[in-house]
Design a protein around this motif. Sequence first.
Motif, PDB file in Angstrom:
ATOM      1  N   ILE A   1       0.845  -1.193   0.000  1.00 11.76           N
ATOM      2  CA  ILE A   1       0.000   0.000   0.000  1.00 11.76           C
ATOM      3  C   ILE A   1       0.883   1.247   0.000  1.00 11.76           C
ATOM      4  O   ILE A   1       1.595   1.521   0.969  1.00 11.76           O
ATOM      5  CB  ILE A   1      -0.931   0.006   1.211  1.00 11.76           C
ATOM      6  CG1 ILE A   1      -1.843  -1.228   1.180  1.00 11.76           C
ATOM      7  CG2 ILE A   1      -1.769   1.275   1.253  1.00 11.76           C
ATOM      8  CD1 ILE A   1      -2.726  -1.372   2.384  1.00 11.76           C
ATOM      9  N   GLN A   2       0.839   1.991  -1.099  1.00  8.71           N
ATOM     10  CA  GLN A   2       1.667   3.183  -1.244  1.00  8.71           C
ATOM     11  C   GLN A   2       0.867   4.476  -1.143  1.00  8.71           C
ATOM     12  O   GLN A   2       1.408   5.521  -0.814  1.00  8.71           O
ATOM     13  CB  GLN A   2       2.395   3.151  -2.589  1.00  8.71           C
ATOM     14  CG  GLN A   2       3.316   1.939  -2.760  1.00  8.71           C
ATOM     15  CD  GLN A   2       4.451   1.939  -1.751  1.00  8.71           C
ATOM     16  OE1 GLN A   2       5.071   2.993  -1.518  1.00  8.71           O
ATOM     17  NE2 GLN A   2       4.710   0.796  -1.146  1.00  8.71           N
ATOM     18  N   SER A   3      -0.442   4.394  -1.423  1.00 12.20           N
ATOM     19  CA  SER A   3      -1.260   5.610  -1.333  1.00 12.20           C
ATOM     20  C   SER A   3      -2.718   5.243  -1.176  1.00 12.20           C
ATOM     21  O   SER A   3      -3.130   4.122  -1.456  1.00 12.20           O
ATOM     22  CB  SER A   3      -1.079   6.475  -2.587  1.00 12.20           C
ATOM     23  OG  SER A   3      -1.579   5.790  -3.728  1.00 12.20           O
ATOM     24  N   VAL A   4      -3.491   6.225  -0.727  1.00 14.20           N
ATOM     25  CA  VAL A   4      -4.919   6.057  -0.532  1.00 14.20           C
ATOM     26  C   VAL A   4      -5.624   7.266  -1.125  1.00 14.20           C
ATOM     27  O   VAL A   4      -5.221   8.413  -0.891  1.00 14.20           O
ATOM     28  CB  VAL A   4      -5.270   5.948   0.966  1.00 14.20           C
ATOM     29  CG1 VAL A   4      -6.770   5.833   1.151  1.00 14.20           C
ATOM     30  CG2 VAL A   4      -4.578   4.751   1.588  1.00 14.20           C
ATOM     31  N   THR A   5      -6.660   7.030  -1.924  1.00 17.60           N
ATOM     32  CA  THR A   5      -7.445   8.124  -2.493  1.00 17.60           C
ATOM     33  C   THR A   5      -8.689   8.323  -1.637  1.00 17.60           C
ATOM     34  O   THR A   5      -9.418   7.375  -1.373  1.00 17.60           O
ATOM     35  CB  THR A   5      -7.865   7.801  -3.935  1.00 17.60           C
ATOM     36  OG1 THR A   5      -6.704   7.483  -4.700  1.00 17.60           O
ATOM     37  CG2 THR A   5      -8.576   8.988  -4.563  1.00 17.60           C
ATOM     38  N   VAL A   6      -8.890   9.560  -1.197  1.00 18.38           N
ATOM     39  CA  VAL A   6     -10.033   9.867  -0.351  1.00 18.38           C
ATOM     40  C   VAL A   6     -10.783  11.067  -0.910  1.00 18.38           C
ATOM     41  O   VAL A   6     -10.236  11.872  -1.661  1.00 18.38           O
ATOM     42  CB  VAL A   6      -9.591  10.175   1.101  1.00 18.38           C
ATOM     43  CG1 VAL A   6      -8.979   8.965   1.754  1.00 18.38           C
ATOM     44  CG2 VAL A   6      -8.631  11.350   1.155  1.00 18.38           C
ATOM     45  N   GLY A   7     -12.044  11.183  -0.543  1.00 21.50           N
ATOM     46  CA  GLY A   7     -12.837  12.358  -0.868  1.00 21.50           C
ATOM     47  C   GLY A   7     -13.175  13.094   0.408  1.00 21.50           C
ATOM     48  O   GLY A   7     -13.582  12.466   1.386  1.00 21.50           O
ATOM     49  N   ILE A   8     -12.977  14.403   0.451  1.00 24.02           N
ATOM     50  CA  ILE A   8     -13.223  15.196   1.655  1.00 24.02           C
ATOM     51  C   ILE A   8     -14.360  16.172   1.395  1.00 24.02           C
ATOM     52  O   ILE A   8     -14.335  16.942   0.430  1.00 24.02           O
ATOM     53  CB  ILE A   8     -11.975  15.993   2.074  1.00 24.02           C
ATOM     54  CG1 ILE A   8     -10.801  15.044   2.348  1.00 24.02           C
ATOM     55  CG2 ILE A   8     -12.254  16.843   3.315  1.00 24.02           C
ATOM     56  CD1 ILE A   8      -9.515  15.738   2.683  1.00 24.02           C
ATOM     57  N   ASN A   9     -15.373  16.156   2.248  1.00 23.35           N
ATOM     58  CA  ASN A   9     -16.443  17.144   2.204  1.00 23.35           C
ATOM     59  C   ASN A   9     -16.093  18.301   3.131  1.00 23.35           C
ATOM     60  O   ASN A   9     -15.513  18.084   4.209  1.00 23.35           O
ATOM     61  CB  ASN A   9     -17.771  16.525   2.637  1.00 23.35           C
ATOM     62  CG  ASN A   9     -18.326  15.574   1.590  1.00 23.35           C
ATOM     63  OD1 ASN A   9     -18.183  15.809   0.390  1.00 23.35           O
ATOM     64  ND2 ASN A   9     -18.927  14.479   2.040  1.00 23.35           N
ATOM     65  N   VAL A  10     -16.433  19.537   2.730  1.00 27.40           N
ATOM     66  CA  VAL A  10     -16.171  20.721   3.552  1.00 27.40           C
ATOM     67  C   VAL A  10     -17.458  21.497   3.752  1.00 27.40           C
ATOM     68  O   VAL A  10     -18.406  21.381   2.977  1.00 27.40           O
ATOM     69  CB  VAL A  10     -15.102  21.627   2.898  1.00 27.40           C
ATOM     70  CG1 VAL A  10     -13.771  20.911   2.800  1.00 27.40           C
ATOM     71  CG2 VAL A  10     -15.554  22.088   1.516  1.00 27.40           C
ATOM     72  N   ASN A  11     -17.512  22.332   4.826  1.00 29.74           N
ATOM     73  CA  ASN A  11     -18.677  23.175   5.067  1.00 29.74           C
ATOM     74  C   ASN A  11     -18.464  24.565   4.463  1.00 29.74           C
ATOM     75  O   ASN A  11     -17.478  24.791   3.744  1.00 29.74           O
ATOM     76  CB  ASN A  11     -18.984  23.233   6.559  1.00 29.74           C
ATOM     77  CG  ASN A  11     -17.818  23.790   7.362  1.00 29.74           C
ATOM     78  OD1 ASN A  11     -16.925  24.450   6.813  1.00 29.74           O
ATOM     79  ND2 ASN A  11     -17.805  23.519   8.659  1.00 29.74           N
ATOM     80  N   ASP A  12     -19.391  25.486   4.750  1.00 37.95           N
ATOM     81  CA  ASP A  12     -19.289  26.819   4.149  1.00 37.95           C
ATOM     82  C   ASP A  12     -18.112  27.626   4.677  1.00 37.95           C
ATOM     83  O   ASP A  12     -17.785  28.688   4.142  1.00 37.95           O
ATOM     84  CB  ASP A  12     -20.591  27.592   4.361  1.00 37.95           C
ATOM     85  CG  ASP A  12     -20.971  27.684   5.829  1.00 37.95           C
ATOM     86  OD1 ASP A  12     -20.194  27.156   6.668  1.00 37.95           O
ATOM     87  OD2 ASP A  12     -22.023  28.263   6.137  1.00 37.95           O
ATOM     88  N   ARG A  13     -17.466  27.135   5.741  1.00 31.99           N
ATOM     89  CA  ARG A  13     -16.245  27.793   6.229  1.00 31.99           C
ATOM     90  C   ARG A  13     -15.006  27.059   5.728  1.00 31.99           C
ATOM     91  O   ARG A  13     -13.900  27.293   6.193  1.00 31.99           O
ATOM     92  CB  ARG A  13     -16.249  27.823   7.755  1.00 31.99           C
ATOM     93  CG  ARG A  13     -17.368  28.676   8.343  1.00 31.99           C
ATOM     94  CD  ARG A  13     -17.210  28.820   9.853  1.00 31.99           C
ATOM     95  NE  ARG A  13     -17.247  27.539  10.551  1.00 31.99           N
ATOM     96  CZ  ARG A  13     -18.372  26.903  10.876  1.00 31.99           C
ATOM     97  NH1 ARG A  13     -19.537  27.433  10.542  1.00 31.99           N
ATOM     98  NH2 ARG A  13     -18.330  25.746  11.505  1.00 31.99           N
ATOM     99  N   PHE A  14     -15.242  26.125   4.778  1.00 33.03           N
ATOM    100  CA  PHE A  14     -14.161  25.345   4.176  1.00 33.03           C
ATOM    101  C   PHE A  14     -13.426  24.482   5.202  1.00 33.03           C
ATOM    102  O   PHE A  14     -12.236  24.257   5.099  1.00 33.03           O
ATOM    103  CB  PHE A  14     -13.158  26.256   3.434  1.00 33.03           C
ATOM    104  CG  PHE A  14     -13.812  27.239   2.518  1.00 33.03           C
ATOM    105  CD1 PHE A  14     -14.582  26.781   1.452  1.00 33.03           C
ATOM    106  CD2 PHE A  14     -13.691  28.591   2.719  1.00 33.03           C
ATOM    107  CE1 PHE A  14     -15.206  27.684   0.607  1.00 33.03           C
ATOM    108  CE2 PHE A  14     -14.318  29.492   1.882  1.00 33.03           C
ATOM    109  CZ  PHE A  14     -15.090  29.052   0.820  1.00 33.03           C
ATOM    110  N   GLU A  15     -14.194  23.998   6.209  1.00 33.87           N
ATOM    111  CA  GLU A  15     -13.628  23.074   7.186  1.00 33.87           C
ATOM    112  C   GLU A  15     -14.013  21.651   6.782  1.00 33.87           C
ATOM    113  O   GLU A  15     -15.145  21.396   6.357  1.00 33.87           O
ATOM    114  CB  GLU A  15     -14.156  23.368   8.591  1.00 33.87           C
ATOM    115  CG  GLU A  15     -13.783  24.738   9.109  1.00 33.87           C
ATOM    116  CD  GLU A  15     -14.518  25.080  10.391  1.00 33.87           C
ATOM    117  OE1 GLU A  15     -14.041  25.960  11.121  1.00 33.87           O
ATOM    118  OE2 GLU A  15     -15.572  24.452  10.649  1.00 33.87           O
ATOM    119  N   ALA A  16     -13.061  20.752   6.939  1.00 31.37           N
ATOM    120  CA  ALA A  16     -13.333  19.351   6.606  1.00 31.37           C
ATOM    121  C   ALA A  16     -14.372  18.791   7.571  1.00 31.37           C
ATOM    122  O   ALA A  16     -14.241  18.908   8.787  1.00 31.37           O
ATOM    123  CB  ALA A  16     -12.050  18.536   6.691  1.00 31.37           C
ATOM    124  N   THR A  17     -15.451  18.200   7.034  1.00 39.96           N
ATOM    125  CA  THR A  17     -16.528  17.673   7.877  1.00 39.96           C
ATOM    126  C   THR A  17     -16.659  16.159   7.790  1.00 39.96           C
ATOM    127  O   THR A  17     -17.092  15.513   8.730  1.00 39.96           O
ATOM    128  CB  THR A  17     -17.872  18.296   7.481  1.00 39.96           C
ATOM    129  OG1 THR A  17     -18.118  18.025   6.092  1.00 39.96           O
ATOM    130  CG2 THR A  17     -17.842  19.804   7.724  1.00 39.96           C
TER     131      THR A  17
END
Length: 578
Positions: A176-192
């Motif tokens: 395992i060399q890498s992991v692809t993830v999806g990040i959702n953010v709120n209206d303050r651009f904080e990861a949720t």
Amino acid sequence: MKKNKEFSILFPDYDNIEYKQLSEESCHDLGLDTICSNISNDPKEQNLIMNIISNMTADHRVAEYRNRVFADILRCPDMRNNLTELFERLDFIRNFSSSRMETDEKLGFWHLMHRLDELNDYIKCVEEMKSCLENEKIESEGLKKFLEYLDELYNEACFAEMKKDIADLKLKASDIQSVTVGINVNDRFEATSMGLISVNTKSFKKSNIVSNFADAIAQKDKLNSDEPWNGDMHYHQVEKNQSHALSNTIRTLGAYLAVRSTPFVDANIRATITQTPEGDGSRASTFYLDKVLNKMLNSMVKKLRDTLSKYADIAIINISQLVPEFIYYIRFADFIEKNTQMGFHFCEAKAISDSGISMDAKGMYNLKLAINSEKMEDIVCNDLMFDSEHTIYILTGANRGGKTTITQAVGIMFVLAQGGISVPAESFTYKPVDCIYTHFPADEDKTMDLGRLGEECVRFKDIYSKCTKDSLLLLNETFSTTSFEEGFYIARDSVKALARKQVRTIYNTHMHKLAVEAAEINKTEGSAKVSSLIVKSENGNRSFKVEVGAPEGMSYARDIAEKYGVTYEMLTSGEKKN
């Protein structure tokens, strides 16, 4: 799959079965602690064996069920050896897994990969257990149903499918060399929240994140309005010393950095979305992407691992619960086989439900005594029967003549037989007892308050109140700690009460007069019959053989006196008269 499905090769699921536990005193009086310590060297297994054999029921179906299971296991030494090896492997896997549970959150993908290895090993063990039982010609109801139970668990846990999936999906941690993830953010651009997209065997390439970001904002066709990722966004390696600079960029990003890209995960992405918990300190660190990724990724891996092992764990727990029951049978089978090879004889006990005979023992001997003997020739065997004419035995004989040995032997026979184990005899037919009660001399420190006689009376009354016509009572020199007349009076009334209750009893005593009273006690209508049982003597020598007959108290004493020259005639024959 139903959780905690119950199956047992010791406690069959029959209706209206009641179990009673032998007291610690009775277990000790019968020498069960000594027997258990010779069955196994492991203290945990000794306790296991003791708990099983001391849990009794008068239902003959249970004894027959256990007896047939034990016969299968005793007859198949290869199966015993194979099962023992499998149980050791299962125990190692279980202990190795539990030793890492405290660090579970920190192990991430490494732990997931090893969990897959563990599940694969469990499945192999279950398959080998099935094969082991299928290759033997098992005849018992218990093992046949266990094999069906094993098949049911195997199928309901989807072990066959899971084994294939593990083979297809399992990766080595080093790959395992890498992991692809999806990040959702709120209206303050904080990861949720974050979703797992893919696990990769190649690393992403470094690129200038600022230029790529500017390029993406400048061109509308680069800013995705939908979820799918077309590969235009590039990866930038996050170093710990870059966290603050990166957080400033994230504040203005406001986009989904990585989204679903392969059909393999498209259907499952929502199942792996992990919400950031409130109040756990993670929100304060959302601007440090490396910390957020580590925390969320570990949480997702744990959820994925738990999902994979959901059904497997249920099956494994149910199978593991049966391992101690197999160990019980296997340890006894090894013990019986070893002693049979040394020349000691054992037989299958035959349980009966209703008969005029409630015990018929041929060639019976005391197993505790045999453990300390080198050969069968040193052991004296006896025949004894409980029936309508012999329900209570008053056993008398010389001091150190074997009265306690035979009394103890009868109790051991019932314990082993009802535990399904082969018994030390040539043949043994019996009606199971609901419990065994013993009244042997108490330790000195237990008689301080009431005195010896008072303690004996209190203890006997308690035992009598618990006894039923299905019980076995073994009395050893009860009420002999006082004067003969006082002891005889209490003993006679006690025996009359036991006869009325029809309790199978062996009462060994020095009170020969009590045995003489048997005929008088038997005149009481509706009571069980009392018989005199004696340890025979041969010319003043102890034979350790018992038989029904009149007490030999006076004649035995005469033999001893004559042997050592202390009769009146012998002492005075050489004296001169004054």
